[in-house]
Motif scaffolding. Structure first.
Motif, PDB file in Angstrom:
ATOM      1  N   THR A  86      19.183  11.254   5.938  1.00 45.31           N
ATOM      2  CA  THR A  86      18.792  11.023   7.306  1.00 45.31           C
ATOM      3  C   THR A  86      19.981  11.135   8.257  1.00 45.31           C
ATOM      4  OG1 THR A  86      18.230   9.230   8.796  1.00 45.31           O
ATOM      5  CG2 THR A  86      18.841   8.610   6.610  1.00 45.31           C
ATOM      6  N   THR A  90      18.011   8.442  12.866  1.00 45.66           N
ATOM      7  CA  THR A  90      16.726   8.138  12.233  1.00 45.66           C
ATOM      8  C   THR A  90      16.823   7.031  11.186  1.00 45.66           C
ATOM      9  OG1 THR A  90      17.109   9.976  10.757  1.00 45.66           O
ATOM     10  CG2 THR A  90      15.627  10.371  12.598  1.00 45.66           C
ATOM     11  N   ALA A  94      14.375   5.867   8.112  1.00 52.85           N
ATOM     12  CA  ALA A  94      14.847   5.702   6.733  1.00 52.85           C
ATOM     13  C   ALA A  94      14.375   4.366   6.185  1.00 52.85           C
ATOM     14  CB  ALA A  94      16.363   5.784   6.685  1.00 52.85           C
TER      15      ALA A  94
END
Lengths: 381, 136
Positions: A86, A90, A94
């Motif tokens: 990730t 993000t 995750a």
């Protein structure tokens, strides 16, 4: 427990070409099989076909999202370890991916070491999970067989003996015949022996399963062990009109193991070879050192084992009940115990058989190595 | 009249002692060492009562016998025959085989545990023979 099985496969799904390439390089250098895919659809197809141990997936991809890949992979096989890659933006996703079952996540950018670490940890966890799952299934099965068979196998002889004595007592009051009495007492003794050997076998099995072999590993010379066993059964073989032959080289049959277990192993094979032989037949024990192993073959000249039974031969309580096959007394545990002993010692056992000619059980055990050999291999001082 | 009992059990020692017991009590006894042999014997010997071990080689062998008695045409005349089910396990058969349709065939007083309680067994047998003869 086969360490030598094919390497685990790892699938990498990432839309970034450079990322795919470097992941593939790092993972394949770890000695693992690796396949890379640029989108979720193709990746999932491959996962279904390959059944990899671990999947590395980028969360942010066009098409099927990484998050969806995670849940779909687990629909295919919940034991597949998922690692998500990730970008820093993000992390929330995750976390969400982890909640839906991903094992861990790697924030970009990451070093080769970080990837290696996480893949190793993931695969180790999978191995443990699979092992404990296997263990649980095995234990559950064992418990069930144990309950059924302890009940049946131990209670049958006991009930037969009890019934004899009970009826005998009753008939005695009515003036029983001494001949019948003698015969029944003989049968009671036989059944008592049966119970005793069953209990003895069970204890051996418990000893093998309890890992006694791992605790006590000493140098055991198979030739002298086998010669001793054959000596013990000379009278029994003579009574069955079976000849005993041994051809083993001097000083080249040493293995590492527990003395009692090694004796039980060959005792089982040799008594079987005598019991399931024909009058005028012979038992041949031969073998020697071969490629780091000691190979011992115990052959008989009996009717042979029908092919359909061979896969079950080493199962607990398996006994052949077939016309043409000699009915002999036994607990049905002998070969099962033998197999357990052999595998605990890191060896193998196999059977060859030809109808009307006989059967040969071939045992392979790792040859004894002097402790100095271990030191050279970086074991201990 | 001399009632005929068929003993179906794979343990020959159990058959031997029970046969002597029953003969000394005035019964005629035939033996079979498997469910299959037992079924053949039923047709030939036409027993009044069957004593059946339900834990022979496979756990279904004993039930195979009751199934045949209940459903097969050739055994129609034996459908009402009293069957004593014997096992060395103290456990009722409906616990062990909850799905078995044959369970309903077993009356609780005809489910016996090895070793047999001799006075009780002889008493139950006598009653069973009497009821069997009555319905003939």
């Amino acid at each position: 427990m086969s360490e030598s099985a094919a390497p685990e496969a790892v699938v990498v799904i990432d839309d970034d070409y450079a990322m795919r390439l470097s992941c593939a390089k790092i993972v394949s250098k770890m000695g693992l099989r690796v396949e890379v895919f640029e989108d979720g659809a193709r990746g999932l197809e491959a996962v279904a076909a390959l059944k990899p141990g671990l999947v590395v997936v980028d969360l942010k991809m066009p098409g099927i999202s990484g998050l969806e890949v995670v849940s779909r992979v687990h629909e295919i096989d919940p034991q597949i370890i998922m690692v998500v890659i990730t970008g820093y933006a993000t992390i929330d996703t995750a976390v969400e991916a982890m909640k839906s079952g991903a094992y861990d996540f790697l924030p970009k950018p990451f070093s080769p070491d970080e990837l290696r670490l996480i893949v190793n940890r993931g695969l180790e966890r999978r191995r443990l999970a699979l092992e404990s799952q296997r263990g649980e299934v095995e234990r559950a099965l064992l418990k069930r067989t144990f309950v059924t068979f302890v009940s049946h196998q131990l209670r049958s002889p006991l009930a037969a003996i009890h019934q004899y004595l009970d009826v005998l007592q009753r008939l005695d009051e009515a003036g029983d015949s001494p001949a019948r009495r003698r015969e029944w007492i003989g049968r009671c003794l036989k059944r008592t022996e049966e119970l005793q050997s069953l209990i003895a076998d069970w204890l051996t099995l418990a000893r093998v399963e309890g890992g006694a072999l791992l605790k006590e590993r000493v140098e055991v010379d198979l030739k002298s062990t086998i010669v001793n066993i054959l000596e013990n059964y000379r009278a029994m073989a003579a009574a069955e009109d079976v000849a005993l032959e041994v051809s083993l080289p001097e000083g080249e049959t040493r293995v590492r193991g527990d003395r009692t277990c090694v004796s039980v192993l060959f005792d089982n094979l040799i008594t079987n070879a005598i019991k399931y032989n024909r009058r005028g037949g012979k038992v041949t024990v031969s073998g020697g050192f071969c490629d780091g192993e000691i190979v011992i073959a115990v052959g008989d000249t009996g009717v042979g084992i029908p092919e359909k039974y061979r896969p079950f031969l080493f199962d607990e309580f398996f006994r052949i009940k077939d016309s043409g096959v000699k009915r002999t007394e036994g607990t049905g545990l002998g070969l099962h115990i033998s197999k357990r002993i052999v595998s605990e010692m890191g060896g193998s056992i196999e059977v060859e058989s030809q109808a009307g000619i006989g059967s040969t059980f071939r045992v392979r055990l790792p040859a004894w190595r002097e402790p100095a050999d271990d030191a050279e291999m970086g074991g201990w001082e | 009249m001399c009632a005929k009992v068929l003993l179906i059990d794979d343990d020959r020692d159990f058959r031997t002692s029970v046969k002597s017991l029953l003969e000394s009590s005035g019964y005629q006894v035939a033996e079979a060492d498997s469910g299959h042999a037992g079924l053949l014997k039923v047709l030939e010997y036409k027993p009044h009562v069957i004593v059946l071990d339900i834990m022979m080689e496979s756990s279904t062998e004993g039930y195979g016998v009751t199934y045949a008695l209940k459903y097969l045409d050739e055994y129609a005349e034996f459908r009402g025959i009293p069957v004593f089910m014997v096992s060395s396990i103290k456990e009722s058969p409906d616990e062990r085989f909850p799905m078995s349709a044959e369970v309903e065939m077993i009356r609780p007083d005809r489910y016996l545990t090895k070793p047999l309680d001799i006075p009780r067994f002889l008493q139950l047998l006598e009653k069973a023979v009497a009821s069997g003869v009555a319905t003939d």
